[in-house]
Design a protein around this motif. Structure first.
Motif, PDB file in Angstrom:
ATOM      1  N   ASP A  50      13.269 125.986  31.652  1.00  0.00           N
ATOM      2  CA  ASP A  50      13.147 125.092  30.505  1.00  0.00           C
ATOM      3  C   ASP A  50      14.413 124.259  30.365  1.00  0.00           C
ATOM      4  OD1 ASP A  50      12.910 123.915  27.962  1.00  0.00           O
ATOM      5  OD2 ASP A  50      12.002 125.694  27.083  1.00  0.00           O
ATOM      6  N   ALA A  51      14.251 122.967  30.151  1.00  0.00           N
ATOM      7  CA  ALA A  51      15.385 122.056  29.969  1.00  0.00           C
ATOM      8  C   ALA A  51      16.220 122.427  28.748  1.00  0.00           C
ATOM      9  CB  ALA A  51      14.881 120.626  29.811  1.00  0.00           C
ATOM     10  N   GLN A  52      15.653 123.190  27.853  1.00  0.00           N
ATOM     11  CA  GLN A  52      16.343 123.554  26.614  1.00  0.00           C
ATOM     12  C   GLN A  52      17.048 124.904  26.709  1.00  0.00           C
ATOM     13  OE1 GLN A  52      13.694 121.757  23.205  1.00  0.00           O
ATOM     14  NE2 GLN A  52      12.430 122.643  24.828  1.00  0.00           N
ATOM     15  N   ALA A  53      16.972 125.546  27.867  1.00  0.00           N
ATOM     16  CA  ALA A  53      17.639 126.835  28.077  1.00  0.00           C
ATOM     17  C   ALA A  53      18.051 126.913  29.548  1.00  0.00           C
ATOM     18  CB  ALA A  53      16.704 127.980  27.716  1.00  0.00           C
ATOM     19  N   LEU A  54      19.108 126.207  29.889  1.00  0.00           N
ATOM     20  CA  LEU A  54      19.526 126.094  31.281  1.00  0.00           C
ATOM     21  C   LEU A  54      20.101 127.413  31.802  1.00  0.00           C
ATOM     22  CD1 LEU A  54      21.245 122.585  31.176  1.00  0.00           C
ATOM     23  CD2 LEU A  54      18.907 123.151  31.854  1.00  0.00           C
ATOM     24  N   PRO A  55      19.610 127.872  32.951  1.00  0.00           N
ATOM     25  CA  PRO A  55      20.066 129.140  33.511  1.00  0.00           C
ATOM     26  C   PRO A  55      21.264 128.985  34.464  1.00  0.00           C
ATOM     27  CG  PRO A  55      18.180 128.369  34.750  1.00  0.00           C
ATOM     28  CD  PRO A  55      18.439 127.351  33.656  1.00  0.00           C
ATOM     29  N   PHE A  56      22.301 128.290  33.997  1.00  0.00           N
ATOM     30  CA  PHE A  56      23.464 128.042  34.838  1.00  0.00           C
ATOM     31  C   PHE A  56      24.728 128.433  34.085  1.00  0.00           C
ATOM     32  CE2 PHE A  56      20.201 125.012  36.108  1.00  0.00           C
ATOM     33  CZ  PHE A  56      20.097 125.311  37.459  1.00  0.00           C
ATOM     34  N   ALA A  57      25.755 128.771  34.840  1.00  0.00           N
ATOM     35  CA  ALA A  57      27.031 129.168  34.261  1.00  0.00           C
ATOM     36  C   ALA A  57      27.723 127.975  33.604  1.00  0.00           C
ATOM     37  CB  ALA A  57      27.924 129.765  35.347  1.00  0.00           C
ATOM     38  N   GLU A  58      28.595 128.280  32.670  1.00  0.00           N
ATOM     39  CA  GLU A  58      29.424 127.243  32.052  1.00  0.00           C
ATOM     40  C   GLU A  58      30.238 126.531  33.130  1.00  0.00           C
ATOM     41  OE1 GLU A  58      31.982 127.773  28.562  1.00  0.00           O
ATOM     42  OE2 GLU A  58      30.730 129.523  28.097  1.00  0.00           O
ATOM     43  N   ASN A  59      30.435 125.239  32.933  1.00  0.00           N
ATOM     44  CA  ASN A  59      31.294 124.445  33.812  1.00  0.00           C
ATOM     45  C   ASN A  59      30.891 124.543  35.285  1.00  0.00           C
ATOM     46  OD1 ASN A  59      32.932 123.766  31.530  1.00  0.00           O
ATOM     47  ND2 ASN A  59      33.961 125.741  31.756  1.00  0.00           N
ATOM     48  N   SER A  60      29.590 124.513  35.562  1.00  0.00           N
ATOM     49  CA  SER A  60      29.130 124.692  36.943  1.00  0.00           C
ATOM     50  C   SER A  60      28.578 123.414  37.587  1.00  0.00           C
ATOM     51  CB  SER A  60      28.063 125.786  36.999  1.00  0.00           C
ATOM     52  OG  SER A  60      26.949 125.453  36.187  1.00  0.00           O
ATOM     53  N   MET A  61      28.356 122.361  36.817  1.00  0.00           N
ATOM     54  CA  MET A  61      27.742 121.144  37.349  1.00  0.00           C
ATOM     55  C   MET A  61      28.677 119.941  37.189  1.00  0.00           C
ATOM     56  SD  MET A  61      24.773 121.908  38.498  1.00  0.00           S
ATOM     57  CE  MET A  61      23.931 123.481  38.527  1.00  0.00           C
ATOM     58  N   ASP A  62      28.709 119.119  38.228  1.00  0.00           N
ATOM     59  CA  ASP A  62      29.492 117.882  38.173  1.00  0.00           C
ATOM     60  C   ASP A  62      28.703 116.754  37.514  1.00  0.00           C
ATOM     61  OD1 ASP A  62      31.845 118.699  39.842  1.00  0.00           O
ATOM     62  OD2 ASP A  62      30.243 119.009  41.318  1.00  0.00           O
ATOM     63  N   MET A  63      27.377 116.826  37.656  1.00  0.00           N
ATOM     64  CA  MET A  63      26.487 115.763  37.183  1.00  0.00           C
ATOM     65  C   MET A  63      25.206 116.401  36.662  1.00  0.00           C
ATOM     66  SD  MET A  63      25.775 112.474  37.084  1.00  0.00           S
ATOM     67  CE  MET A  63      24.305 111.532  36.781  1.00  0.00           C
ATOM     68  N   LEU A  64      24.681 115.845  35.589  1.00  0.00           N
ATOM     69  CA  LEU A  64      23.386 116.283  35.066  1.00  0.00           C
ATOM     70  C   LEU A  64      22.579 115.033  34.758  1.00  0.00           C
ATOM     71  CD1 LEU A  64      22.702 119.122  32.567  1.00  0.00           C
ATOM     72  CD2 LEU A  64      21.492 116.962  32.388  1.00  0.00           C
ATOM     73  N   SER A  65      21.351 114.990  35.274  1.00  0.00           N
ATOM     74  CA  SER A  65      20.472 113.845  35.018  1.00  0.00           C
ATOM     75  C   SER A  65      19.152 114.347  34.456  1.00  0.00           C
ATOM     76  CB  SER A  65      20.225 113.045  36.300  1.00  0.00           C
ATOM     77  OG  SER A  65      19.635 113.863  37.292  1.00  0.00           O
ATOM     78  N   MET A  66      18.481 113.454  33.731  1.00  0.00           N
ATOM     79  CA  MET A  66      17.138 113.723  33.218  1.00  0.00           C
ATOM     80  C   MET A  66      16.417 112.388  33.172  1.00  0.00           C
ATOM     81  SD  MET A  66      16.004 115.250  29.531  1.00  0.00           S
ATOM     82  CE  MET A  66      14.802 116.549  29.559  1.00  0.00           C
ATOM     83  N   GLY A  67      15.294 112.307  33.853  1.00  0.00           N
ATOM     84  CA  GLY A  67      14.575 111.042  33.940  1.00  0.00           C
ATOM     85  C   GLY A  67      13.254 111.050  33.206  1.00  0.00           C
ATOM     86  N   TYR A  68      13.193 110.300  32.133  1.00  0.00           N
ATOM     87  CA  TYR A  68      11.960 110.015  31.394  1.00  0.00           C
ATOM     88  C   TYR A  68      11.231 111.270  30.919  1.00  0.00           C
ATOM     89  CZ  TYR A  68      13.092 105.528  33.331  1.00  0.00           C
ATOM     90  OH  TYR A  68      13.765 104.387  33.667  1.00  0.00           O
ATOM     91  N   ALA A  69      11.984 112.215  30.388  1.00  0.00           N
ATOM     92  CA  ALA A  69      11.374 113.439  29.864  1.00  0.00           C
ATOM     93  C   ALA A  69      11.970 113.870  28.537  1.00  0.00           C
ATOM     94  CB  ALA A  69      11.521 114.572  30.881  1.00  0.00           C
ATOM     95  N   LEU A  70      12.937 113.141  28.035  1.00  0.00           N
ATOM     96  CA  LEU A  70      13.627 113.541  26.809  1.00  0.00           C
ATOM     97  C   LEU A  70      12.680 113.648  25.620  1.00  0.00           C
ATOM     98  CD1 LEU A  70      16.422 114.275  25.772  1.00  0.00           C
ATOM     99  CD2 LEU A  70      16.734 111.884  25.141  1.00  0.00           C
ATOM    100  N   ARG A  71      11.639 112.841  25.601  1.00  0.00           N
ATOM    101  CA  ARG A  71      10.709 112.861  24.478  1.00  0.00           C
ATOM    102  C   ARG A  71       9.936 114.173  24.388  1.00  0.00           C
ATOM    103  NH1 ARG A  71       9.314 109.570  28.381  1.00  0.00           N
ATOM    104  NH2 ARG A  71       7.295 109.756  29.390  1.00  0.00           N
ATOM    105  N   HIS A  72      10.048 115.032  25.408  1.00  0.00           N
ATOM    106  CA  HIS A  72       9.373 116.332  25.399  1.00  0.00           C
ATOM    107  C   HIS A  72      10.272 117.452  24.867  1.00  0.00           C
ATOM    108  CE1 HIS A  72       6.098 114.489  27.516  1.00  0.00           C
ATOM    109  NE2 HIS A  72       6.904 114.087  28.471  1.00  0.00           N
TER     110      HIS A  72
END
Length: 181
Positions: A50-72
């Motif tokens: 789920d985009a609202q409960a990311l299963p990743f560690a803190e400070n683990s990503m350099d970039m995060l993108s989301m394309g045309y799904a925010l309205r969900h």
């Protein structure tokens, strides 16, 4: 590492692969069918979550993108705080979203084109499910989150350098960074 949230068929991840090795990209989506399609097209890691409960560690990503799904997304504040948490200091956020046109005439044209013409053409050139999907897409566009609210929520979550670029009055690219504290 780059995380593409709500990756769907991988269109945004495909563009990310022009900037970094596919092995450095993770596509996340709730739909196993979308992930299977993405996996078929791209040699990236995929994860069902789920985009609202990311299963990743803190400070683990350099970039995060989301394309045309925010309205969900149900809770923008919680979602954006989660995005900020997984980004490394100095990490970048890119959210692509469509919005309502300011002009009633342009909005009426979009309603006709995206709500009638595109679903019809999708049904002619692709499986019948495409027509249903495109009609649903328009229905969700009608419920778009106002750009000002998205910008405000990004700032409230703690993002720095929050900004928006708009094309054709309805296609928005929201960009922000995580501060380097």
């Amino acid at each position: 590492m780059s995380l593409d949230v709500a990756t769907g068929t991988g269109l945004v991840a495909q563009e990310a692969a022009t900037l970094t090795a596919p092995a450095n990209i993770v596509g996340l989506d709730m739909s196993p069918g979308m992930l299977a399609e993405c996996r078929r097209k791209l040699p990236i890691q995929v994860m069902q979550a789920d985009a609202q409960a990311l299963p990743f560690a803190e400070n683990s990503m350099d970039m995060l993108s989301m394309g045309y799904a925010l309205r969900h997304v149900r809770d923008l504040n919680a979602t954006f705080r989660g995005y900020l948490q997984v980004l490394k200091p100095g990490g970048n956020l890119l959210i692509l979203e469509i919005g309502r046109a300011r002009s009633p005439a342009v909005q009426a044209f979009l309603r006709f084109y995206l709500g009638k013409v595109v679903p019809f053409l999708s049904g002619v050139t692709a499986p019948r499910e495409s027509r249903t999907l495109m009609a649903y897409y328009w229905d969700t566009i009608e419920q778009c989150i106002p750009p000002e609210q998205i910008l405000q929520n990004l700032q409230q979550a703690g993002f720095a350098n929050v900004r928006k670029h708009t094309s054709f009055g309805v296609f928005h690219a929201y960009m922000a960074t995580k501060g380097r504290d």
